[in-house]
Structures are given as structure tokens and as C-alpha cells.
Design a protein around this motif. Structure first.
Motif, PDB file in Angstrom:
ATOM      1  N   SER A  16     -12.266  15.992  -3.728  1.00  0.00           N
ATOM      2  CA  SER A  16     -11.376  16.377  -4.706  1.00  0.00           C
ATOM      3  C   SER A  16     -10.351  15.111  -5.267  1.00  0.00           C
ATOM      4  O   SER A  16      -9.724  15.287  -6.202  1.00  0.00           O
ATOM      5  CB  SER A  16     -10.536  17.593  -4.741  1.00  0.00           C
ATOM      6  OG  SER A  16      -9.743  17.283  -3.422  1.00  0.00           O
ATOM      7  N   MET A  17     -10.433  14.100  -4.137  1.00  0.00           N
ATOM      8  CA  MET A  17      -9.515  13.036  -4.363  1.00  0.00           C
ATOM      9  C   MET A  17      -9.821  11.759  -5.272  1.00  0.00           C
ATOM     10  O   MET A  17     -11.004  11.626  -5.343  1.00  0.00           O
ATOM     11  CB  MET A  17      -9.128  12.614  -3.035  1.00  0.00           C
ATOM     12  CG  MET A  17      -8.440  13.450  -2.086  1.00  0.00           C
ATOM     13  SD  MET A  17      -8.403  12.725  -0.444  1.00  0.00           S
ATOM     14  CE  MET A  17      -7.462  14.224   0.546  1.00  0.00           C
ATOM     15  N   PRO A  18      -9.013  11.286  -5.666  1.00  0.00           N
ATOM     16  CA  PRO A  18      -9.398   9.811  -6.428  1.00  0.00           C
ATOM     17  C   PRO A  18      -9.773   8.903  -5.518  1.00  0.00           C
ATOM     18  O   PRO A  18      -9.887   9.167  -4.127  1.00  0.00           O
ATOM     19  CB  PRO A  18      -8.022   9.542  -7.094  1.00  0.00           C
ATOM     20  CG  PRO A  18      -6.996   9.892  -6.262  1.00  0.00           C
ATOM     21  CD  PRO A  18      -7.645  11.531  -6.071  1.00  0.00           C
ATOM     22  N   LYS A  59      -1.160  12.187  -7.434  1.00  0.00           N
ATOM     23  CA  LYS A  59      -0.549  11.357  -8.352  1.00  0.00           C
ATOM     24  C   LYS A  59      -1.244   9.868  -8.423  1.00  0.00           C
ATOM     25  O   LYS A  59      -0.529   8.983  -9.216  1.00  0.00           O
ATOM     26  CB  LYS A  59       0.968  11.147  -7.980  1.00  0.00           C
ATOM     27  CG  LYS A  59       1.767  12.672  -8.301  1.00  0.00           C
ATOM     28  CD  LYS A  59       3.180  12.360  -7.920  1.00  0.00           C
ATOM     29  CE  LYS A  59       3.911  13.824  -7.853  1.00  0.00           C
ATOM     30  NZ  LYS A  59       5.234  13.656  -7.291  1.00  0.00           N
ATOM     31  N   LEU A  60      -2.201   9.519  -7.576  1.00  0.00           N
ATOM     32  CA  LEU A  60      -2.774   8.425  -7.528  1.00  0.00           C
ATOM     33  C   LEU A  60      -3.912   8.130  -8.710  1.00  0.00           C
ATOM     34  O   LEU A  60      -4.300   9.000  -9.251  1.00  0.00           O
ATOM     35  CB  LEU A  60      -3.730   8.067  -6.317  1.00  0.00           C
ATOM     36  CG  LEU A  60      -2.465   8.336  -4.929  1.00  0.00           C
ATOM     37  CD1 LEU A  60      -3.356   7.892  -3.795  1.00  0.00           C
ATOM     38  CD2 LEU A  60      -1.515   7.124  -4.818  1.00  0.00           C
ATOM     39  N   SER A 120       0.828  -1.286  -0.090  1.00  0.00           N
ATOM     40  CA  SER A 120      -0.080  -0.106  -0.080  1.00  0.00           C
ATOM     41  C   SER A 120       0.701   1.238   0.026  1.00  0.00           C
ATOM     42  O   SER A 120       2.104   1.280   0.110  1.00  0.00           O
ATOM     43  CB  SER A 120      -0.843   0.086   1.085  1.00  0.00           C
ATOM     44  OG  SER A 120      -0.104   0.102   2.569  1.00  0.00           O
ATOM     45  N   THR A 121       0.225   2.388  -0.288  1.00  0.00           N
ATOM     46  CA  THR A 121       0.860   3.799  -0.359  1.00  0.00           C
ATOM     47  C   THR A 121       1.020   3.917   1.286  1.00  0.00           C
ATOM     48  O   THR A 121       0.232   3.683   2.204  1.00  0.00           O
ATOM     49  CB  THR A 121       0.091   4.434  -0.867  1.00  0.00           C
ATOM     50  OG1 THR A 121      -0.080   4.520  -2.305  1.00  0.00           O
ATOM     51  CG2 THR A 121       0.831   6.329  -0.967  1.00  0.00           C
ATOM     52  N   SER A 122       2.214   4.783   1.583  1.00  0.00           N
ATOM     53  CA  SER A 122       2.372   5.144   3.200  1.00  0.00           C
ATOM     54  C   SER A 122       2.439   6.464   3.238  1.00  0.00           C
ATOM     55  O   SER A 122       3.106   7.225   2.606  1.00  0.00           O
ATOM     56  CB  SER A 122       3.851   4.298   3.409  1.00  0.00           C
ATOM     57  OG  SER A 122       4.190   4.658   4.745  1.00  0.00           O
ATOM     58  N   PHE A 123       2.122   6.780   4.462  1.00  0.00           N
ATOM     59  CA  PHE A 123       2.281   8.367   4.734  1.00  0.00           C
ATOM     60  C   PHE A 123       3.187   8.191   6.328  1.00  0.00           C
ATOM     61  O   PHE A 123       2.992   9.203   6.932  1.00  0.00           O
ATOM     62  CB  PHE A 123       0.801   8.840   5.318  1.00  0.00           C
ATOM     63  CG  PHE A 123       0.248   9.561   4.186  1.00  0.00           C
ATOM     64  CD1 PHE A 123       0.783   9.680   2.990  1.00  0.00           C
ATOM     65  CD2 PHE A 123      -1.165  10.026   4.534  1.00  0.00           C
ATOM     66  CE1 PHE A 123       0.139  10.217   1.972  1.00  0.00           C
ATOM     67  CE2 PHE A 123      -1.767  10.716   3.278  1.00  0.00           C
ATOM     68  CZ  PHE A 123      -1.424  10.878   2.126  1.00  0.00           C
ATOM     69  N   LEU A 159      -8.533   1.712  -6.778  1.00  0.00           N
ATOM     70  CA  LEU A 159      -8.883   2.160  -5.167  1.00  0.00           C
ATOM     71  C   LEU A 159      -7.274   2.268  -4.710  1.00  0.00           C
ATOM     72  O   LEU A 159      -6.814   1.088  -4.877  1.00  0.00           O
ATOM     73  CB  LEU A 159      -9.583   1.039  -4.655  1.00  0.00           C
ATOM     74  CG  LEU A 159      -9.750   1.359  -3.127  1.00  0.00           C
ATOM     75  CD1 LEU A 159     -10.552   2.751  -2.735  1.00  0.00           C
ATOM     76  CD2 LEU A 159     -10.830   0.171  -2.816  1.00  0.00           C
ATOM     77  N   THR A 160      -6.921   2.932  -4.017  1.00  0.00           N
ATOM     78  CA  THR A 160      -5.668   2.988  -3.505  1.00  0.00           C
ATOM     79  C   THR A 160      -5.930   3.086  -1.669  1.00  0.00           C
ATOM     80  O   THR A 160      -6.633   3.666  -1.269  1.00  0.00           O
ATOM     81  CB  THR A 160      -4.817   4.151  -3.722  1.00  0.00           C
ATOM     82  OG1 THR A 160      -4.545   4.121  -5.166  1.00  0.00           O
ATOM     83  CG2 THR A 160      -3.559   4.000  -3.023  1.00  0.00           C
TER      84      THR A 160
END
Length: 472
Positions: free
Chosen positions: A131-133, A105-106, A87-90, A111-112
Motif C-alpha cells: 500500500s506504500m508509495p 505523506k511521501l 533522507s527521511t528519518s525514523f 523514491l524515498t
């Protein structure tokens, strides 16, 4: 699972020297190590000493070098951690501007899942989410999340209840056994990620694990088909177990139930209120509902593991066991996971009933981390290993097993918390640690430095099987 932190996100020695605040809905703070000054453990003499011809650095004053078997982590969340590797990490994102740049950029049509979000550093407005994907942004504890409307639209047909109610905190905590598998099914588990996770575990001295909450049948199929299949035992929630195909169901050892929440959210169920509150935590099930689930598991003759952090949750389990015993029902194996605030009376009752305790030395640090929020007197009661062993007669490796919950994995933080905990009643001798945290047939292969002056543990080397055999 009382808390969750992902492996590999924090340097191990950083955890050992400065304890990261693992807890739900709290900032990730660094706390100075609060271990009380201890004398060298009598268990040190039990461990195998390195022979003189081993090529190791000579011990310095206050440091003893020992070898121990590879660890068997009796409670972690393997399939979830493997999934989240993809997964993407914060975890290293502390500014909203940087987070928004990553999100922009996703992909707009896929789905992410984003994990590692620290809500105390930044949050998102409804307009920003709109506003997000399609994204799900999960707090690092896994005990809260937000979704973009695009993600909600994508998920609503398959997960209507989660989409409708994930913002309800109490509902979320009561359905954590459904939420975690839901999150674990979003990224795709791959054989490559599986191999990487087990390699990371081995580098930290962990050779075998038990996955305490299987996230999907796909995960079970991929992991059980891997070369690491003989290094893992699976547990599943009752709904997940019921959905598995018969062939996959046979690969699952037992059923896992949550009976309360965790300390970070003040949802571990206590007999006394949290400091400054009337709240005594949260029981996931009403008494009759828990009894029904346990009865169904007993009738299937399956082992059962029950998450119970708080003493009130342990009381509920004891009441259910009494009712099942009156019905002539039992389990091939029954474990209570965590049991951090178990009383001596409760421990005696559980031992008499043949219940195994599965506990985490790392969580002794909760006595410091949550000192200001725990009920009065509970910090000293946390992880009462000496009472369990010395007064009640629990035996490490027989009916008391040790693990990490993945927070974090590895011999260094686990052994350090065992030998040098905040309170003397939490201390484990090295021999007790070894018996509780390893399998009887596991080779002796970890070379460990124990610095009794600095109260630190260092994994120096992992011996090959050939070198380990020379120690025997």
C-alpha cells in the motif's frame, strides 16, 4: 564497516553516560557505562596545560583541563552520512502508527529512502508494504532493509540483483560494499548538506576525515569541489573505482575491501563459534576471489584498506599477503580496518609485512554490548591496544591510527572510551590517543575536561586559531 550509526542522531553526552547499543539487528538499548576504575592516565602530563590567564572554569577535584589538537578521523563514511542527512528519518519513531502516517505523506511518484528504522519495535506486513508509495526502509545498522513493491518496480531496471536478492541475509552481508553505495545514491548530495556535515564534525572537534567507501561519482564531484575538499581523503570499492571517470578516479586515494561482516549480525569472521552457536561468522570472499581483488589492486599500485573485524578474517588477509609476496607484489600502503580480535601472532606478522592498523577506541564498548554473544574469551581480547603497543611495538600515529567509524563522531566518546574502557588491555594513554587520532601539523585547539572520578570527558571549548597560537 562493522556497524553504522549516523552522526547527530544521539546526544553526545547521552552516548558517554549511557552507551547506546550500536549493532546490527539488535534493539537500541541503553547500557550503564561499564568502564573499569582507572587511575589518571600518565599521558595527561604530556598534553598542553592551559595557561593561568585563559578564561576557563577552574578545575574541580578529579577534573583535569587539557588542550589537544583537532581530531583527524581516519575511518568514517562521509559521503554516505552526507547523503543520509537528506533522507527521511525514523530515528525518533517508535510506533508503527506514527511510521505509517509519515509514509502516507511521501510522494507517490518519487523514491524515498527512510533510515533509522528499529525493526525490533515494529515491522511491516506484505499488505502494508504493497500500500506504500516507492520507499526503501533501512534498519538503523544498514545491514537490512525492506522495499515497497512500488520501489522495487522503480529500481528493478537499474538494480536487478539488489531488488531480487536484498531479502537474502547472507547475500546482503556479502554485498555490503555494493549496498551502501546504492543507498547513498538515492538521496541527492548537495553542497549545503556537505557544509552542514563538516560544520557538525568541527563542532565535535573533528577537523579531517577519511571517507572509507565513496558512494557515487556525484558525491565525489560535489564534496571535492567544496571548501572542505582539503579536509577529506576518499577510498572506494573496486567496482566504484572502476566506474569513475579518469579525472574523478585521480581524486581517490585507494581501494577498500570488506573481508567479513560485523558483530551485531554475528558475521564478523572468528576462529571460534559465537556463544551458543556453531556459527563462526562470514567471510565475504572465497580465498581465491580475495586474492584476485588484492592482486588487481597491487598491479594498479594503489593503497588498499581491508575491513577485518574477526581474527579469521585477519588470517585470510595474512594468507593472501603471503601469496602476493611470493609473486613479488605489494602495495604503496596497506591498512587493516578494525582488527578488533587480532592475536599477538597475527599482529607481529602484519607489522613485519608493513601493515598499518586502523582501529576504533569506541568499539572497546563492544566487549560489554556483545558480551553474551561473542565467542568465549573474546570480550577480553577486543581492541587489544596494550598488547599491540607494549608487546608488538605498534606506534600510534606511525602504524596505528584511530577513528570513529562515525559511531559516533567526536572527541568526547573517542577519548572517554580510550581512557576508561571496559578492560585494562584496551586503555590508551592520552599521549597515545593524541598521536593516533591527530595529524602532526594539526593546531592545538580543543579544550577538554577529563573527569577521572566519573570517567567522563567533556569538550569545553574549541579555540580560534589566534587563541590556539597563544598556547604555543
Amino acid at each position: 564497516m562493522s556497524k553504522a550509526v549516523f552522526p547527530g542522531k544521539l546526544p553526545t553526552k547521552s552516548f558517554n553516560s549511557l552507551t547506546c547499543l550500536f549493532g546490527t539487528l539488535l534493539s537500541c538499548l541503553l547500557l550503564l557505562s561499564a568502564g573499569t576504575l582507572m587511575f589518571p592516565s600518565p599521558g595527561l602530563a604530556w598534553a598542553k596545560q592551559l595557561p593561568p590567564d585563559e578564561e576557563t572554569t577552574p578545575s574541580v577535584s578529579g577534573v583535569e583541563t587539557v588542550t589537544i589538537p583537532g581530531l583527524s578521523d581516519f575511518h568514517t563514511h562521509t559521503s554516505l552520512y552526507i547523503a543520509l542527512m537528506e533522507s527521511t528519518s525514523f530515528w525518533e519513531v517508535s510506533e508503527k502508527e506514527a511510521a505509517m502516517e509519515i509514509i502516507a505523506k511521501l510522494p507517490a511518484d518519487d523514491l524515498t529512502l527512510i533510515q533509522g528504522w528499529n525493526e525490533s519495535l515494529f515491522s511491516f506486513t506484505e499488505e502494508e508494504l504493497a500500500s506504500m508509495p516507492p520507499v526503501i526502509i533501512v534498519h538503523y545498522s544498514l545491514h537490512s532493509m525492506v522495499m515497497s513493491p512500488a520501489a522495487e518496480d522503480m529500481l528493478r531496471p537499474d538494480y536487478p540483483d539488489i531488488v531480487a536478492r536484498y531479502g537474502d541475509f547472507a547475500w546482503y552481508q556479502r554485498h555490503i560494499s555494493d549496498i551502501l553505495p546504492f543507498l547513498g545514491r538515492i538521496p541527492k548530495i548537495t553542497p549545503e548538506a556537505t557544509a552542514a556535515h563538516f560544520e557538525e564534525l568541527a563542532a565535535k572537534g573533528v577537523m579531517h576525515v577519511q571517507d572509507m567507501l565513496l558512494v557515487s561519482e556525484d558525491a565525489l564531484r560535489i564534496i571535492s569541489a567544496s571548501p572542505m575538499a582539503d579536509r577529506i581523503k576518499f577510498w572506494a570499492g573496486p567496482d566504484m573505482y572502476a566506474r569513475l571517470s579518469p579525472g574523478m578516479r585521480a581524486k581517490v586515494w585507494g581501494i577498500k575491501l570488506f573481508t567479513d561482516g560485523g558483530l551485531g549480525t554475528n558475521t564478523a569472521a572468528m576462529h571460534q563459534p559465537y556463544a551458543g552457536e556453531e556459527n563462526k561468522g562470514l567471510l565475504v570472499y572465497e580465498d581465491d576471489a580475495l586474492l584476485g581483488l588484492m592482486r588487481d589492486t597491487a598491479r594498479q599500485e594503489l593503497p588498499i584498506a581491508l575491513h577485518a573485524v574477526g581474527d579469521r578474517a585477519v588470517t585470510q588477509i595474512l594468507d593472501a599477503l603471503g601469496a602476493l609476496s611470493a609473486e613479488g607484489l605489494g602495495f604503496p600502503e596497506i591498512r587493516v580496518e578494525h582488527a578488533q580480535f587480532i592475536s599477538e601472532q597475527q599482529a607481529r606478522q602484519l607489522k613485519e609485512a608493513g601493515v598499518v592498523l586502523s582501529m576504533q577506541p569506541n568499539f572497546s564498548l563492544d566487549s560489554t554490548i556483545y558480551a553474551e554473544t561473542l565467542p568465549l574469551g573474546y570480550a577480553e581480547r577486543n581492541n587489544p591496544f596494550r598488547m599491540l603497543i607494549d608487546q608488538v611495538g605498534y606506534v600510534p600515529g606511525k602504524d596505528l591510527f584511530l577513528s570513529s567509524d562515525g559511531m559516533p563522531h567526536g572527541v568526547e566518546p573517542a577519548l572517554e572510551s580510550s581512557l576508561f574502557p571496559p578492560h585494562s588491555g584496551q586503555r590508551l594513554a592520552l599521549e597515545e590517543f593524541i598521536k593516533g587520532y591527530t595529524r602532526p601539523d594539526e593546531p592545538t585547539r580543543l579544550v577538554v575536561d577529563i573527569d577521572t572520578e566519573q570517567q567522563e570527558v567533556f569538550l569545553k571549548e574549541i579555540l580560534s586559531e589566534a587563541n590556539a597560537d597563544n598556547l604555543d
